[in-house]
Write a protein that holds these residues in place. Sequence first.
Motif, PDB file in Angstrom:
ATOM      1  N   LEU A  79      50.002  46.254  48.531  1.00 49.27           N
ATOM      2  CA  LEU A  79      49.945  46.599  47.117  1.00 49.27           C
ATOM      3  C   LEU A  79      50.129  45.370  46.226  1.00 49.27           C
ATOM      4  O   LEU A  79      49.379  45.162  45.270  1.00 49.27           O
ATOM      5  CB  LEU A  79      50.997  47.663  46.791  1.00 49.27           C
ATOM      6  CG  LEU A  79      51.100  48.093  45.325  1.00 49.27           C
ATOM      7  CD1 LEU A  79      49.774  48.655  44.818  1.00 49.27           C
ATOM      8  CD2 LEU A  79      52.223  49.115  45.159  1.00 49.27           C
ATOM      9  N   GLY A  80      51.122  44.536  46.531  1.00 52.55           N
ATOM     10  CA  GLY A  80      51.350  43.329  45.744  1.00 52.55           C
ATOM     11  C   GLY A  80      50.135  42.422  45.759  1.00 52.55           C
ATOM     12  O   GLY A  80      49.741  41.866  44.721  1.00 52.55           O
ATOM     13  N   THR A  81      49.508  42.275  46.917  1.00 50.36           N
ATOM     14  CA  THR A  81      48.299  41.460  47.031  1.00 50.36           C
ATOM     15  C   THR A  81      47.179  42.040  46.182  1.00 50.36           C
ATOM     16  O   THR A  81      46.487  41.308  45.467  1.00 50.36           O
ATOM     17  CB  THR A  81      47.859  41.357  48.503  1.00 50.36           C
ATOM     18  OG1 THR A  81      48.873  40.652  49.224  1.00 50.36           O
ATOM     19  CG2 THR A  81      46.531  40.637  48.651  1.00 50.36           C
ATOM     20  N   ALA A  82      47.004  43.355  46.232  1.00 56.24           N
ATOM     21  CA  ALA A  82      45.936  43.992  45.457  1.00 56.24           C
ATOM     22  C   ALA A  82      46.151  43.800  43.961  1.00 56.24           C
ATOM     23  O   ALA A  82      45.216  43.454  43.227  1.00 56.24           O
ATOM     24  CB  ALA A  82      45.856  45.482  45.804  1.00 56.24           C
ATOM     25  N   VAL A  83      47.375  44.006  43.502  1.00 56.23           N
ATOM     26  CA  VAL A  83      47.667  43.833  42.074  1.00 56.23           C
ATOM     27  C   VAL A  83      47.468  42.371  41.676  1.00 56.23           C
ATOM     28  O   VAL A  83      46.838  42.068  40.650  1.00 56.23           O
ATOM     29  CB  VAL A  83      49.090  44.320  41.733  1.00 56.23           C
ATOM     30  CG1 VAL A  83      49.462  43.966  40.294  1.00 56.23           C
ATOM     31  CG2 VAL A  83      49.212  45.821  41.973  1.00 56.23           C
ATOM     32  N   LEU A  84      47.988  41.449  42.488  1.00 51.98           N
ATOM     33  CA  LEU A  84      47.849  40.029  42.176  1.00 51.98           C
ATOM     34  C   LEU A  84      46.376  39.625  42.126  1.00 51.98           C
ATOM     35  O   LEU A  84      45.961  38.916  41.196  1.00 51.98           O
ATOM     36  CB  LEU A  84      48.611  39.177  43.193  1.00 51.98           C
ATOM     37  CG  LEU A  84      48.564  37.677  42.957  1.00 51.98           C
ATOM     38  CD1 LEU A  84      49.172  37.302  41.601  1.00 51.98           C
ATOM     39  CD2 LEU A  84      49.289  36.937  44.087  1.00 51.98           C
ATOM     40  N   ARG A  85      45.574  40.055  43.071  1.00 48.72           N
ATOM     41  CA  ARG A  85      44.137  39.721  43.052  1.00 48.72           C
ATOM     42  C   ARG A  85      43.471  40.236  41.780  1.00 48.72           C
ATOM     43  O   ARG A  85      42.627  39.557  41.193  1.00 48.72           O
ATOM     44  CB  ARG A  85      43.443  40.291  44.280  1.00 48.72           C
ATOM     45  CG  ARG A  85      43.714  39.501  45.530  1.00 48.72           C
ATOM     46  CD  ARG A  85      42.986  40.086  46.707  1.00 48.72           C
ATOM     47  NE  ARG A  85      43.177  39.254  47.888  1.00 48.72           N
ATOM     48  CZ  ARG A  85      42.997  39.683  49.119  1.00 48.72           C
ATOM     49  NH1 ARG A  85      42.613  40.925  49.350  1.00 48.72           N
ATOM     50  NH2 ARG A  85      43.199  38.869  50.131  1.00 48.72           N
ATOM     51  N   HIS A  86      43.838  41.418  41.358  1.00 47.70           N
ATOM     52  CA  HIS A  86      43.293  41.984  40.116  1.00 47.70           C
ATOM     53  C   HIS A  86      43.653  41.096  38.920  1.00 47.70           C
ATOM     54  O   HIS A  86      42.793  40.763  38.100  1.00 47.70           O
ATOM     55  CB  HIS A  86      43.846  43.402  39.936  1.00 47.70           C
ATOM     56  CG  HIS A  86      43.554  44.006  38.605  1.00 47.70           C
ATOM     57  ND1 HIS A  86      42.324  44.533  38.275  1.00 47.70           N
ATOM     58  CD2 HIS A  86      44.345  44.143  37.507  1.00 47.70           C
ATOM     59  CE1 HIS A  86      42.370  44.971  37.026  1.00 47.70           C
ATOM     60  NE2 HIS A  86      43.575  44.752  36.535  1.00 47.70           N
ATOM     61  N   LEU A  87      44.924  40.714  38.828  1.00 49.52           N
ATOM     62  CA  LEU A  87      45.373  39.867  37.709  1.00 49.52           C
ATOM     63  C   LEU A  87      44.700  38.498  37.736  1.00 49.52           C
ATOM     64  O   LEU A  87      44.316  37.967  36.688  1.00 49.52           O
ATOM     65  CB  LEU A  87      46.891  39.709  37.752  1.00 49.52           C
ATOM     66  CG  LEU A  87      47.704  41.009  37.621  1.00 49.52           C
ATOM     67  CD1 LEU A  87      49.177  40.732  37.862  1.00 49.52           C
ATOM     68  CD2 LEU A  87      47.467  41.662  36.266  1.00 49.52           C
ATOM     69  N   LEU A  88      44.549  37.933  38.925  1.00 51.46           N
ATOM     70  CA  LEU A  88      43.909  36.614  39.048  1.00 51.46           C
ATOM     71  C   LEU A  88      42.430  36.695  38.688  1.00 51.46           C
ATOM     72  O   LEU A  88      41.899  35.775  38.049  1.00 51.46           O
ATOM     73  CB  LEU A  88      44.098  36.061  40.457  1.00 51.46           C
ATOM     74  CG  LEU A  88      45.537  35.733  40.838  1.00 51.46           C
ATOM     75  CD1 LEU A  88      45.621  35.303  42.305  1.00 51.46           C
ATOM     76  CD2 LEU A  88      46.132  34.673  39.924  1.00 51.46           C
ATOM     77  N   ALA A  89      41.768  37.776  39.071  1.00 53.04           N
ATOM     78  CA  ALA A  89      40.349  37.936  38.725  1.00 53.04           C
ATOM     79  C   ALA A  89      40.176  38.012  37.208  1.00 53.04           C
ATOM     80  O   ALA A  89      39.237  37.431  36.655  1.00 53.04           O
ATOM     81  CB  ALA A  89      39.781  39.184  39.399  1.00 53.04           C
ATOM     82  N   GLU A  90      41.087  38.718  36.532  1.00 51.25           N
ATOM     83  CA  GLU A  90      41.014  38.781  35.065  1.00 51.25           C
ATOM     84  C   GLU A  90      41.214  37.400  34.453  1.00 51.25           C
ATOM     85  O   GLU A  90      40.490  37.022  33.527  1.00 51.25           O
ATOM     86  CB  GLU A  90      42.080  39.736  34.525  1.00 51.25           C
ATOM     87  CG  GLU A  90      41.792  41.191  34.770  1.00 51.25           C
ATOM     88  CD  GLU A  90      42.830  42.110  34.147  1.00 51.25           C
ATOM     89  OE1 GLU A  90      42.486  43.275  33.927  1.00 51.25           O
ATOM     90  OE2 GLU A  90      43.969  41.674  33.879  1.00 51.25           O
ATOM     91  N   ALA A  91      42.187  36.653  34.964  1.00 53.66           N
ATOM     92  CA  ALA A  91      42.447  35.306  34.434  1.00 53.66           C
ATOM     93  C   ALA A  91      41.259  34.386  34.698  1.00 53.66           C
ATOM     94  O   ALA A  91      40.852  33.617  33.814  1.00 53.66           O
ATOM     95  CB  ALA A  91      43.723  34.731  35.041  1.00 53.66           C
ATOM     96  N   ASP A  92      40.705  34.449  35.903  1.00 54.04           N
ATOM     97  CA  ASP A  92      39.552  33.607  36.223  1.00 54.04           C
ATOM     98  C   ASP A  92      38.370  33.935  35.314  1.00 54.04           C
ATOM     99  O   ASP A  92      37.687  33.028  34.822  1.00 54.04           O
ATOM    100  CB  ASP A  92      39.154  33.773  37.691  1.00 54.04           C
ATOM    101  CG  ASP A  92      40.137  33.111  38.649  1.00 54.04           C
ATOM    102  OD1 ASP A  92      40.981  32.304  38.205  1.00 54.04           O
ATOM    103  OD2 ASP A  92      40.059  33.420  39.859  1.00 54.04           O
ATOM    104  N   ALA A  93      38.129  35.229  35.071  1.00 53.56           N
ATOM    105  CA  ALA A  93      37.017  35.634  34.196  1.00 53.56           C
ATOM    106  C   ALA A  93      37.219  35.115  32.773  1.00 53.56           C
ATOM    107  O   ALA A  93      36.246  34.805  32.082  1.00 53.56           O
ATOM    108  CB  ALA A  93      36.877  37.153  34.200  1.00 53.56           C
ATOM    109  N   ALA A  94      38.484  34.992  32.367  1.00 55.85           N
ATOM    110  CA  ALA A  94      38.789  34.487  31.022  1.00 55.85           C
ATOM    111  C   ALA A  94      38.893  32.959  30.999  1.00 55.85           C
ATOM    112  O   ALA A  94      39.111  32.375  29.937  1.00 55.85           O
ATOM    113  CB  ALA A  94      40.093  35.098  30.518  1.00 55.85           C
ATOM    114  N   GLY A  95      38.777  32.321  32.172  1.00 55.25           N
ATOM    115  CA  GLY A  95      38.878  30.862  32.235  1.00 55.25           C
ATOM    116  C   GLY A  95      40.293  30.352  32.014  1.00 55.25           C
ATOM    117  O   GLY A  95      40.486  29.271  31.465  1.00 55.25           O
ATOM    118  N   GLU A  96      41.304  31.127  32.463  1.00 55.80           N
ATOM    119  CA  GLU A  96      42.697  30.762  32.219  1.00 55.80           C
ATOM    120  C   GLU A  96      43.475  30.535  33.518  1.00 55.80           C
ATOM    121  O   GLU A  96      43.378  31.347  34.441  1.00 55.80           O
ATOM    122  CB  GLU A  96      43.395  31.858  31.404  1.00 55.80           C
ATOM    123  CG  GLU A  96      42.793  32.019  30.031  1.00 55.80           C
ATOM    124  CD  GLU A  96      43.474  33.102  29.218  1.00 55.80           C
ATOM    125  OE1 GLU A  96      43.555  32.934  27.991  1.00 55.80           O
ATOM    126  OE2 GLU A  96      43.927  34.101  29.805  1.00 55.80           O
TER     127      GLU A  96
END
Length: 167
Positions: free
Chosen positions: A95-112
């Motif tokens: 679960l932690g990995t899934a949530v973290l991947r989601h958050l990282l994908a959002e940051a990457d899409a925003a270039g942050e």
Amino acid sequence: MNIAPDWSLRPAAPEDLEPVTDLKAQVMRADLERLGRWDPARSRERVTASFSTRYTSVILVDRAFAGCVTVRPDERGGRHLELFYLAPHLQGRGLGTAVLRHLLAEADAAGEPFRLVVLRGSAAQRLYERHGFTVVHEDPVDVFLHRPVGGTEVRAEVLGGARRLTA
């Protein structure tokens, strides 16, 4: 391989402060005691200072409170991750990995990029390092980590008893 349970995020509400405070005490107490830093009043104060209905999300599994995560703007640019706690019975299930991947994908899409701080000796540090975070500073209590935009996920391969890290 662990299969993460179905989960979702919802914005935190004021009434989530108590469950978040209780969860932090439950999951962080052992590490804080190991470092000689456990103080229930201080723990509550730190959660109260970081909890935000604007930046904190509640993690739900089967529509029930399962944890929380706060992602706020970092003063140096990018995002800062804090208050990332999962209920003990849900840890180690992906679960932690899934949530973290989601958050990282959002940051990457925003270039942050992302920054965060973990306690020295925390098992969570390995999770973050597997997802492209690197140590930028350590003090006697905390380890400061950074992940650039598009940080590379690292996987450990076991070869004849030795581990090799690959990107």
